[in-house]
Design a protein around this motif. Structure first.
Motif, PDB file in Angstrom:
ATOM      1  N   PRO A  45       0.880  -1.334  -0.125  1.00 33.34           N
ATOM      2  CA  PRO A  45       0.009  -0.009   0.056  1.00 33.34           C
ATOM      3  C   PRO A  45       0.712   1.503  -0.023  1.00 33.34           C
ATOM      4  CG  PRO A  45      -0.921  -1.671   1.413  1.00 33.34           C
ATOM      5  CD  PRO A  45       0.396  -2.063   1.137  1.00 33.34           C
ATOM      6  N   LEU A  46       0.382   2.362  -0.632  1.00 30.64           N
ATOM      7  CA  LEU A  46       1.039   3.555  -0.604  1.00 30.64           C
ATOM      8  C   LEU A  46       1.257   4.111   0.684  1.00 30.64           C
ATOM      9  CD1 LEU A  46      -0.764   5.202  -3.837  1.00 30.64           C
ATOM     10  CD2 LEU A  46       1.584   4.199  -3.622  1.00 30.64           C
ATOM     11  N   PRO A  47       2.348   4.642   0.983  1.00 30.76           N
ATOM     12  CA  PRO A  47       2.563   5.341   2.336  1.00 30.76           C
ATOM     13  C   PRO A  47       1.798   6.743   2.328  1.00 30.76           C
ATOM     14  CG  PRO A  47       4.555   5.766   0.872  1.00 30.76           C
ATOM     15  CD  PRO A  47       3.649   4.693   0.275  1.00 30.76           C
ATOM     16  N   PRO A  48       1.890   7.409   3.347  1.00 28.93           N
ATOM     17  CA  PRO A  48       1.259   8.600   3.401  1.00 28.93           C
ATOM     18  C   PRO A  48       2.134   9.604   2.154  1.00 28.93           C
ATOM     19  CG  PRO A  48       1.407   7.958   5.683  1.00 28.93           C
ATOM     20  CD  PRO A  48       2.064   7.078   4.807  1.00 28.93           C
ATOM     21  N   LEU A  49       1.514  10.426   1.247  1.00 28.16           N
ATOM     22  CA  LEU A  49       2.509  11.176   0.376  1.00 28.16           C
ATOM     23  C   LEU A  49       1.712  12.610   0.348  1.00 28.16           C
ATOM     24  CD1 LEU A  49       2.569   8.348  -2.225  1.00 28.16           C
ATOM     25  CD2 LEU A  49       4.403   8.976  -0.768  1.00 28.16           C
ATOM     26  N   GLY A  50       0.905  12.918   0.871  1.00 32.44           N
ATOM     27  CA  GLY A  50       0.271  14.174   0.689  1.00 32.44           C
ATOM     28  C   GLY A  50      -0.887  14.048  -0.206  1.00 32.44           C
ATOM     29  N   ALA A  51      -1.223  15.290  -0.787  1.00 34.68           N
ATOM     30  CA  ALA A  51      -2.440  15.431  -1.617  1.00 34.68           C
ATOM     31  C   ALA A  51      -1.720  16.099  -2.927  1.00 34.68           C
ATOM     32  CB  ALA A  51      -3.623  16.466  -1.034  1.00 34.68           C
ATOM     33  N   PHE A  52      -2.479  15.486  -4.022  1.00 31.86           N
ATOM     34  CA  PHE A  52      -1.783  16.055  -5.458  1.00 31.86           C
ATOM     35  C   PHE A  52      -3.267  16.410  -6.501  1.00 31.86           C
ATOM     36  CE2 PHE A  52       0.785  13.074  -3.428  1.00 31.86           C
ATOM     37  CZ  PHE A  52       1.864  13.634  -3.670  1.00 31.86           C
ATOM     38  N   ASP A  53      -2.836  17.137  -7.459  1.00 27.99           N
ATOM     39  CA  ASP A  53      -3.602  17.703  -8.610  1.00 27.99           C
ATOM     40  C   ASP A  53      -3.556  16.583  -9.631  1.00 27.99           C
ATOM     41  OD1 ASP A  53      -4.440  19.951  -7.189  1.00 27.99           O
ATOM     42  OD2 ASP A  53      -2.305  20.979  -7.492  1.00 27.99           O
ATOM     43  N   LEU A 108      -4.761  -0.252  -5.473  1.00 30.39           N
ATOM     44  CA  LEU A 108      -3.884   0.741  -6.023  1.00 30.39           C
ATOM     45  C   LEU A 108      -4.831   1.754  -6.729  1.00 30.39           C
ATOM     46  CD1 LEU A 108      -1.238   2.222  -6.221  1.00 30.39           C
ATOM     47  CD2 LEU A 108      -0.828   1.063  -8.265  1.00 30.39           C
ATOM     48  N   CYS A 109      -5.817   1.590  -7.466  1.00 35.06           N
ATOM     49  CA  CYS A 109      -6.760   2.703  -8.151  1.00 35.06           C
ATOM     50  C   CYS A 109      -7.153   3.457  -7.058  1.00 35.06           C
ATOM     51  CB  CYS A 109      -7.732   2.133  -8.862  1.00 35.06           C
ATOM     52  SG  CYS A 109      -6.970   1.289 -10.683  1.00 35.06           S
ATOM     53  N   GLY A 110      -8.062   2.791  -5.886  1.00 33.64           N
ATOM     54  CA  GLY A 110      -8.388   3.311  -4.798  1.00 33.64           C
ATOM     55  C   GLY A 110      -7.400   4.341  -4.007  1.00 33.64           C
ATOM     56  N   GLU A 111      -6.226   3.798  -3.927  1.00 32.92           N
ATOM     57  CA  GLU A 111      -5.338   4.507  -3.272  1.00 32.92           C
ATOM     58  C   GLU A 111      -4.864   5.882  -3.990  1.00 32.92           C
ATOM     59  OE1 GLU A 111      -2.046   1.985  -2.178  1.00 32.92           O
ATOM     60  OE2 GLU A 111      -3.503   0.314  -1.586  1.00 32.92           O
ATOM     61  N   VAL A 112      -4.873   5.809  -5.287  1.00 34.76           N
ATOM     62  CA  VAL A 112      -4.565   6.772  -5.769  1.00 34.76           C
ATOM     63  C   VAL A 112      -5.512   8.008  -6.031  1.00 34.76           C
ATOM     64  CG1 VAL A 112      -4.210   7.813  -8.424  1.00 34.76           C
ATOM     65  CG2 VAL A 112      -2.676   5.766  -7.298  1.00 34.76           C
ATOM     66  N   LEU A 113      -6.647   7.569  -5.997  1.00 36.27           N
ATOM     67  CA  LEU A 113      -8.074   8.450  -6.074  1.00 36.27           C
ATOM     68  C   LEU A 113      -7.955   9.015  -4.689  1.00 36.27           C
ATOM     69  CD1 LEU A 113     -10.731   9.345  -7.483  1.00 36.27           C
ATOM     70  CD2 LEU A 113     -11.776   7.502  -5.806  1.00 36.27           C
ATOM     71  N   GLY A 114      -7.685   8.513  -3.600  1.00 33.05           N
ATOM     72  CA  GLY A 114      -7.344   9.065  -2.477  1.00 33.05           C
ATOM     73  C   GLY A 114      -6.363  10.184  -2.317  1.00 33.05           C
ATOM     74  N   LEU A 115      -5.623  10.326  -3.012  1.00 33.21           N
ATOM     75  CA  LEU A 115      -4.232  11.066  -3.031  1.00 33.21           C
ATOM     76  C   LEU A 115      -4.730  12.465  -3.861  1.00 33.21           C
ATOM     77  CD1 LEU A 115      -1.152   8.950  -4.064  1.00 33.21           C
ATOM     78  CD2 LEU A 115      -1.812   9.561  -2.052  1.00 33.21           C
ATOM     79  N   LEU A 116      -5.815  12.180  -4.684  1.00 31.15           N
ATOM     80  CA  LEU A 116      -6.038  13.514  -5.609  1.00 31.15           C
ATOM     81  C   LEU A 116      -7.035  14.420  -4.896  1.00 31.15           C
ATOM     82  CD1 LEU A 116      -6.580  11.460  -8.966  1.00 31.15           C
ATOM     83  CD2 LEU A 116      -4.695  13.188  -8.338  1.00 31.15           C
ATOM     84  N   ARG A 117      -6.704  15.807  -5.020  1.00 30.97           N
ATOM     85  CA  ARG A 117      -7.510  16.818  -4.358  1.00 30.97           C
ATOM     86  C   ARG A 117      -8.750  16.756  -5.329  1.00 30.97           C
ATOM     87  NH1 ARG A 117      -2.533  19.504  -4.605  1.00 30.97           N
ATOM     88  NH2 ARG A 117      -1.853  19.601  -2.524  1.00 30.97           N
ATOM     89  N   GLN A 118      -8.583  17.675  -6.705  1.00 32.45           N
ATOM     90  CA  GLN A 118      -9.363  17.597  -7.781  1.00 32.45           C
ATOM     91  C   GLN A 118      -8.652  17.409  -8.945  1.00 32.45           C
ATOM     92  OE1 GLN A 118     -12.857  17.462  -7.904  1.00 32.45           O
ATOM     93  NE2 GLN A 118     -12.716  17.396  -5.702  1.00 32.45           N
ATOM     94  N   GLY A 119      -8.487  16.502  -9.544  1.00 35.84           N
ATOM     95  CA  GLY A 119      -7.444  16.264 -10.728  1.00 35.84           C
ATOM     96  C   GLY A 119      -7.375  14.954 -11.271  1.00 35.84           C
ATOM     97  N   ARG A 120      -6.339  14.532 -11.955  1.00 37.12           N
ATOM     98  CA  ARG A 120      -6.472  13.418 -12.950  1.00 37.12           C
ATOM     99  C   ARG A 120      -5.524  12.334 -12.568  1.00 37.12           C
ATOM    100  NH1 ARG A 120      -9.702  13.657 -17.441  1.00 37.12           N
ATOM    101  NH2 ARG A 120     -10.181  15.661 -18.086  1.00 37.12           N
ATOM    102  N   PHE A 121      -5.567  11.407 -12.908  1.00 36.94           N
ATOM    103  CA  PHE A 121      -4.632  10.046 -12.848  1.00 36.94           C
ATOM    104  C   PHE A 121      -4.315   9.668 -14.235  1.00 36.94           C
ATOM    105  CE2 PHE A 121      -4.080   5.200 -12.162  1.00 36.94           C
ATOM    106  CZ  PHE A 121      -2.640   5.246 -11.874  1.00 36.94           C
ATOM    107  N   LEU A 122      -3.226   9.652 -14.754  1.00 33.61           N
ATOM    108  CA  LEU A 122      -2.867   9.131 -16.107  1.00 33.61           C
ATOM    109  C   LEU A 122      -1.943   7.937 -15.999  1.00 33.61           C
ATOM    110  CD1 LEU A 122      -2.650  12.582 -17.867  1.00 33.61           C
ATOM    111  CD2 LEU A 122      -4.613  10.737 -18.034  1.00 33.61           C
ATOM    112  N   ASN A 123      -2.244   6.926 -16.577  1.00 38.92           N
ATOM    113  CA  ASN A 123      -1.194   5.872 -16.303  1.00 38.92           C
ATOM    114  C   ASN A 123      -1.061   5.192 -17.848  1.00 38.92           C
ATOM    115  OD1 ASN A 123      -0.108   3.434 -15.343  1.00 38.92           O
ATOM    116  ND2 ASN A 123      -1.865   2.213 -15.174  1.00 38.92           N
ATOM    117  N   LEU A 124       0.304   5.340 -18.080  1.00 37.78           N
ATOM    118  CA  LEU A 124       0.920   4.846 -19.524  1.00 37.78           C
ATOM    119  C   LEU A 124       1.229   3.394 -18.853  1.00 37.78           C
ATOM    120  CD1 LEU A 124       1.574   5.309 -22.502  1.00 37.78           C
ATOM    121  CD2 LEU A 124       3.588   6.185 -21.677  1.00 37.78           C
TER     122      LEU A 124
END
Length: 151
Positions: A43-51, A70-86
């Motif tokens: 699981p991701l460690p506490p990293l902060g909030a991101f755009d 991980l999808c849910g963990e990434v959603l939890g990191l976003l303030r209002q923004g996007r996740f892009l995964n190549l």
């Protein structure tokens, strides 16, 4: 991202010290990005909030259950923004997979046995199930795809 937003704060994750060292050199040293050693199988460690969260070829070795978490963990990191995964994704058929390998000049015997590929549309579906809006495959060429969603 740096070209468009040169003053953006950045954080990079990888489990490999040589990759982190290479990233530090490429980014031009201290202050350009905080680099953290982390195994994405955990699981991701506490990293902060991101755009914006961007990932490139970082999760296709993970078990599918971990990718979904991980999808849910990434959603939890976003303030209002996007996740892009190549990502390296699965072909729809064995024939298309063989054509991809031929297109990139890879021998089928040299494939990475640690790959746990999912189809691009499945990755987009998992993003939607995690709560991302507008989850979709934005670009695809054979077994390479950009999937993402927004909060």
């Amino acid at each position: 991202v740096r070209r468009i937003h040169p003053d953006a704060e950045a954080l990079g994750l990888d489990q490999s010290p040589p990759i982190l060292d290479a990233a530090a050199r490429r980014l031009g040293g201290a202050g350009r990005a905080e680099l953290v050693r982390h195994d994405m199988a955990l699981p991701l460690p506490p990293l902060g909030a991101f755009d914006l969260v961007v990932s490139a070829f970082a999760i296709h070795h993970l078990e599918h259950a971990r990718v979904r978490a991980l999808c849910g963990e990434v959603l939890g990191l976003l303030r209002q923004g996007r996740f892009l995964n190549l990502e390296h994704v699965a072909s729809a058929t064995p024939r298309l997979h063989a054509e991809f390998l031929a297109a990139i000049g890879e021998d089928p015997g040299d494939e990475d046995p640690s790959d746990r590929l999912a189809p691009a549309w499945t990755l987009a579906e998992w993003l939607g199930q995690a709560g991302f809006a507008d989850a979709d495959c934005h670009w695809k060429w054979r077994e390479l795809a950009l999937v993402g969603g927004r909060r």
